[in-house]
Design a protein around this motif. Structure first.
Motif, short mmCIF file in Angstrom:
data_model
loop_
_atom_site.label_atom_id
_atom_site.label_comp_id
_atom_site.label_asym_id
_atom_site.label_seq_id
_atom_site.Cartn_x
_atom_site.Cartn_y
_atom_site.Cartn_z
N GLU A 57 0.82 -1.32 0.05
CA GLU A 57 -0.07 -0.06 -0.17
C GLU A 57 0.95 1.10 -0.01
O GLU A 57 2.09 1.43 0.38
CB GLU A 57 -0.97 -0.05 1.24
CG GLU A 57 -0.25 0.33 2.55
CD GLU A 57 -1.27 0.22 3.72
OE1 GLU A 57 -2.35 0.93 3.44
OE2 GLU A 57 -1.04 -0.06 4.81
N CYS B 80 -6.29 1.93 -6.89
CA CYS B 80 -4.93 1.92 -7.22
C CYS B 80 -4.92 2.89 -8.65
O CYS B 80 -6.01 2.87 -9.21
CB CYS B 80 -4.54 0.44 -7.64
SG CYS B 80 -4.16 -0.45 -5.95
N SER C 7 -10.69 1.76 -8.82
CA SER C 7 -9.44 2.11 -9.36
C SER C 7 -9.51 2.51 -10.92
O SER C 7 -10.56 2.65 -11.42
CB SER C 7 -8.48 0.59 -9.44
OG SER C 7 -8.29 0.26 -8.25
#
Length: 459
Positions: A135, A185, A210
């Motif tokens: 992370e 992400c 994401s």
């Protein structure tokens, strides 16, 4: 010693462990979160920090922290869960790992090669390997064969708030993994694939929230393997095409080389779009196996739900080849320059209320064809589908198919023919509204039927 003095002494010890000038003693660091700079990593973007980072991994085990900096590496950092135990690799968003060599920047390798059934677990997996975490890091590729993160043998791998750019594949899933989460992400501008299920045996994976964009060989791609339970939710997936390799797609599920395929997939609440300039481009493409003829049910992979998405600006918006058990409903779809829908060799597919539009607010210089083409399929339903502005062709073409139920659909502003049934048998059309692009076109045919038998057309 007073309580205050003891607190200050404790704080001073922490400063000695994590301060800039101290090189940590490895004897007492097991289980602590370790700053890689304390093992000699410079983070200056020039020094090769590979040895220092791998030493930190080998010496301290499981909690690796990257403070602000640019950490250049030339070889893969191996996270061997069997040796390390529980593992996390963490930054605060201001650290970048630069992969200057071939292979993955981080390879996370576990020993779990079974299912997610609790009865099948080796005790060691659950007691020391579960839920490795990556992370808060950025990974940048500086080698044509660099990869961001590679995973095999993992259970509950969690990748969150990670950016990967300029690699071959951003996240490469191999061999066997279970219960994967990719969240929040940015997988951007890689020359391979964003998330690559590469011949992997992987059940239970969630990809949420994401941005997966400008990856030249596909955004989310499955090829081969044994893959079940993929959930793609709330993502922006754009322009993942541009390679000479075909077929390209923002989401590509390719079962053509697999004995057991990919199935049980939900694609919900995403924007999926671009780029019509890539040959054979598609937003969602699902490929089963060609069994050469209606009635061959084996290996028509599917069990897919596609709902609540916005799809646009490609050659084919949805491409279903040899699929079974697909539901497509509640989507806004436009600018399919060859097809809004291309469906071949499918069975048990239901299209609910979807809009296939040609939106004048998006001028492009090229009008989309936008048509729906169904061939060599059976036992499929179209209900409440609206197609607007099909160029130079019928809004819906059904060819060489049987038991197709088309009801309460609107085929609007079509040219020449609204609905074409070509060699279709035992099918039904009812309650549809079909209009011409030019209301004064006396040659326009709302419905044209060629060959076939046993069809019923009403209302």
């Amino acid at each position: 010693m007073t309580v205050a003095a003891a607190t200050l002494a404790s704080f001073a010890g922490t400063q000695q462990l994590f301060g800039k000038s101290t090189v940590a003693s490895p004897s007492n660091l097991k289980g602590e979160e370790i700053n890689v700079k304390h093992f000699g990593a410079k983070g200056d973007g020039k020094t090769d920090d590979t040895a220092a980072i791998q030493k930190a991994v080998a010496t301290t085990g499981n909690r690796l922290f990257f403070p602000k900096g640019h950490y250049k590496i030339s070889k893969t950092i191996l996270i061997d869960l069997a040796k390390m135990g529980y593992a996390s690799i963490r930054g605060n968003g201001d650290a970048q790992v630069i992969m200057a060599g071939a292979g993955p920047a981080f390879k996370i390798a576990g020993t779990h090669f079974g299912s997610a059934d609790p009865e099948g677990f080796d005790k060691k997996v659950w007691s020391s390997e579960r839920m490795p975490i990556v992370e808060g890091l950025s990974i940048e590729g500086q080698h044509k064969a660099a990869v961001g993160i590679e995973a095999l043998g993992t259970m509950q791998l969690t990748i969150t708030r990670v950016q990967v750019r300029h690699t071959l594949h951003a996240i490469h899933l191999r061999e066997n993994n279970r219960n994967l989460i990719i969240a929040d992400c940015h997988l951007y501008e890689n020359h391979g694939i964003g998330v690559f299920y590469d011949g992997v045996n992987l059940h239970q994976s969630n990809i949420t929230g994401s941005h997966i964009s400008y990856n030249k060989e596909g955004g989310i791609v499955t090829k081969g393997g044994n893959i079940r339970n993929i959930h793609i939710t709330g993502c922006d997936i754009e322009s993942n095409m541009g390679s000479d390799k075909a077929p390209t797609a923002n989401v590509l599920i390719d079962c053509s080389g697999s004995a057991v395929g990919t199935a049980e997939v939900a694609i919900t609440g995403c924007t999926i779009q671009h780029n019509r300039n890539a040959p054979n481009s598609a937003n969602i493409r699902i490929i089963g196996k060609d069994q050469s003829g209606i009635g061959s049910e084996k290996e028509r992979w599917g069990n897919v739900t596609i709902t609540g998405n916005v799809l646009s600006d490609v050659m084919v918006n949805i491409d279903l080849q040899y699929c079974r058990g697909v539901v497509v409903t509640g989507n806004t779809i436009w600018q399919g320059y060859d097809y809004g829908l291309l469906m071949e060799g499918c069975s048990n597919v239901v299209f609910g209320s979807n809009l296939f539009d040609a939106n004048a607010n998006y001028p492009s210089g090229t009008l989309p064809s936008n048509k729906l083409l169904v061939t060599n399929s059976e036992d499929c339903t179209f209900s409440g589908v609206q197609v607007y502005g099909s160029k130079d062709s019928p809004g819906l073409v059904v060819r060489d198919s049987k038991r197709i139920n088309i009801g309460n659909c609107s085929l609007l502003s079509c040219e020449k023919v609204g609905l074409l049934l070509d060699n279709v048998t035992d099918s039904k059309v009812s309650g549809c509204m079909i209009t011409a692009l030019n209301p004064d076109d006396s040659s326009f045919e709302p419905i044209q039927s060629i060959g076939g038998h046993g069809n019923k057309i009403t209302d």
